[in-house]
Design a protein around this motif. Sequence first.
Motif, PDB file in Angstrom:
ATOM      1  N   GLN A   1     -14.041 -14.382  11.552  1.00  0.00           N
ATOM      2  CA  GLN A   1     -13.671 -14.055  12.860  1.00  0.00           C
ATOM      3  C   GLN A   1     -12.228 -13.414  12.958  1.00  0.00           C
ATOM      4  O   GLN A   1     -11.876 -12.255  13.634  1.00  0.00           O
ATOM      5  N   GLU A   2     -11.271 -13.996  12.362  1.00  0.00           N
ATOM      6  CA  GLU A   2     -10.191 -13.776  12.344  1.00  0.00           C
ATOM      7  C   GLU A   2      -9.603 -12.634  11.668  1.00  0.00           C
ATOM      8  O   GLU A   2      -9.223 -11.658  12.079  1.00  0.00           O
ATOM      9  N   ALA A   3     -10.521 -12.291  10.293  1.00  0.00           N
ATOM     10  CA  ALA A   3     -10.299 -11.180   9.636  1.00  0.00           C
ATOM     11  C   ALA A   3     -10.938  -9.914  10.529  1.00  0.00           C
ATOM     12  O   ALA A   3     -10.455  -8.824  10.678  1.00  0.00           O
ATOM     13  N   GLN A   4     -12.109 -10.399  11.223  1.00  0.00           N
ATOM     14  CA  GLN A   4     -12.755  -8.998  12.001  1.00  0.00           C
ATOM     15  C   GLN A   4     -11.634  -8.506  13.053  1.00  0.00           C
ATOM     16  O   GLN A   4     -11.481  -7.188  13.240  1.00  0.00           O
ATOM     17  N   GLN A   5     -11.168  -9.633  13.676  1.00  0.00           N
ATOM     18  CA  GLN A   5     -10.206  -9.184  14.865  1.00  0.00           C
ATOM     19  C   GLN A   5      -9.026  -8.514  14.325  1.00  0.00           C
ATOM     20  O   GLN A   5      -8.467  -7.379  15.148  1.00  0.00           O
ATOM     21  N   ALA A   6      -8.416  -8.880  12.863  1.00  0.00           N
ATOM     22  CA  ALA A   6      -7.275  -8.197  12.545  1.00  0.00           C
ATOM     23  C   ALA A   6      -7.755  -6.766  12.231  1.00  0.00           C
ATOM     24  O   ALA A   6      -6.912  -5.860  12.491  1.00  0.00           O
ATOM     25  N   ALA A   7      -8.766  -6.678  11.628  1.00  0.00           N
ATOM     26  CA  ALA A   7      -9.519  -5.047  11.250  1.00  0.00           C
ATOM     27  C   ALA A   7      -9.637  -4.397  12.427  1.00  0.00           C
ATOM     28  O   ALA A   7      -9.128  -3.259  12.299  1.00  0.00           O
ATOM     29  N   ASP A   8     -10.067  -5.003  13.589  1.00  0.00           N
ATOM     30  CA  ASP A   8     -10.364  -4.169  14.403  1.00  0.00           C
ATOM     31  C   ASP A   8      -8.920  -3.520  15.416  1.00  0.00           C
ATOM     32  O   ASP A   8      -8.919  -2.421  15.654  1.00  0.00           O
ATOM     33  N   SER A   9      -7.871  -4.575  15.364  1.00  0.00           N
ATOM     34  CA  SER A   9      -6.687  -4.049  15.777  1.00  0.00           C
ATOM     35  C   SER A   9      -6.080  -3.353  15.083  1.00  0.00           C
ATOM     36  O   SER A   9      -5.666  -2.181  15.470  1.00  0.00           O
ATOM     37  N   ALA A  10      -6.252  -3.293  13.587  1.00  0.00           N
ATOM     38  CA  ALA A  10      -5.392  -2.426  12.695  1.00  0.00           C
ATOM     39  C   ALA A  10      -6.266  -1.085  12.762  1.00  0.00           C
ATOM     40  O   ALA A  10      -5.370   0.074  12.832  1.00  0.00           O
ATOM     41  N   ARG A  11      -7.486  -0.917  12.939  1.00  0.00           N
ATOM     42  CA  ARG A  11      -8.288   0.299  13.177  1.00  0.00           C
ATOM     43  C   ARG A  11      -7.764   0.933  14.360  1.00  0.00           C
ATOM     44  O   ARG A  11      -7.388   2.155  14.484  1.00  0.00           O
ATOM     45  N   ALA A  12      -7.730   0.312  15.569  1.00  0.00           N
ATOM     46  CA  ALA A  12      -7.208   0.827  16.810  1.00  0.00           C
ATOM     47  C   ALA A  12      -5.974   1.452  16.753  1.00  0.00           C
ATOM     48  O   ALA A  12      -5.622   2.282  17.192  1.00  0.00           O
ATOM     49  N   ASP A  13      -5.067   0.595  16.007  1.00  0.00           N
ATOM     50  CA  ASP A  13      -3.630   0.942  15.836  1.00  0.00           C
ATOM     51  C   ASP A  13      -3.624   2.370  15.031  1.00  0.00           C
ATOM     52  O   ASP A  13      -2.787   3.307  15.161  1.00  0.00           O
ATOM     53  N   ALA A  14      -4.348   2.489  13.971  1.00  0.00           N
ATOM     54  CA  ALA A  14      -4.261   3.480  13.232  1.00  0.00           C
ATOM     55  C   ALA A  14      -4.807   4.853  13.905  1.00  0.00           C
ATOM     56  O   ALA A  14      -4.343   6.071  13.505  1.00  0.00           O
ATOM     57  N   ILE A  15      -5.854   4.752  15.037  1.00  0.00           N
ATOM     58  CA  ILE A  15      -6.239   5.862  15.384  1.00  0.00           C
ATOM     59  C   ILE A  15      -5.540   6.111  16.763  1.00  0.00           C
ATOM     60  O   ILE A  15      -5.903   7.216  17.632  1.00  0.00           O
ATOM     61  N   HIS A  16      -4.601   5.427  17.035  1.00  0.00           N
ATOM     62  CA  HIS A  16      -3.996   5.442  18.670  1.00  0.00           C
ATOM     63  C   HIS A  16      -3.192   6.595  18.539  1.00  0.00           C
ATOM     64  O   HIS A  16      -2.629   7.231  17.516  1.00  0.00           O
ATOM     65  N   GLU A  17      -3.108   7.314  19.572  1.00  0.00           N
ATOM     66  CA  GLU A  17      -2.237   8.528  19.862  1.00  0.00           C
ATOM     67  C   GLU A  17      -0.757   8.374  19.510  1.00  0.00           C
ATOM     68  O   GLU A  17      -0.110   9.405  19.082  1.00  0.00           O
ATOM     69  N   GLN A  18      -0.374   7.267  20.021  1.00  0.00           N
ATOM     70  CA  GLN A  18       1.410   7.094  19.374  1.00  0.00           C
ATOM     71  C   GLN A  18       1.281   6.857  18.165  1.00  0.00           C
ATOM     72  O   GLN A  18       2.892   6.794  17.439  1.00  0.00           O
TER      73      GLN A  18
END
Length: 158
Positions: free
Chosen positions: A19-36
Amino acid sequence: MNKSHVIEHLKFALECKLQEAQQAADSARADAIHEQSAAETQYDSLSIESGYLAEGQSERVDQAHQAIHAFAGTYTVSCPSAIQVGTLVELADEQSEHHWFYIGPCEGGLKLTVGITPVRVITLASPIGRALQGRGAGEEIEFHFNGTTQWLEVISLS
């Protein structure tokens, strides 16, 4: 110590790790595609770095799934006569202190607490795992760690 309680704690710890790894992966993916994260200059590498982080976090998720799958096969070993993967081992050191280890296929170093008793997952590839492999209850082992020699007695297996 009840081996089934140890197994339940182990399953829970592995699920938490997933679960921790999944949350970290989801957060990293969101950061990678964020407009900023979009590059503003040719020297701006934030989006590239975020992508690498997302890839690394996804690999952690895959490793957590593999660990859960690897441990699933170890839960059925019951009352072994010798230490092998899936064995819960009680050891006593020279000071008569008792230590509990679960021999796992991976995730060496994972610490569990069952009640008030600490249980550590070790693998047969570790130095202590190599010394314990194939040993039975009542046997003593000599274990070398950080330049010191320790003697341990195998008290029980389950």
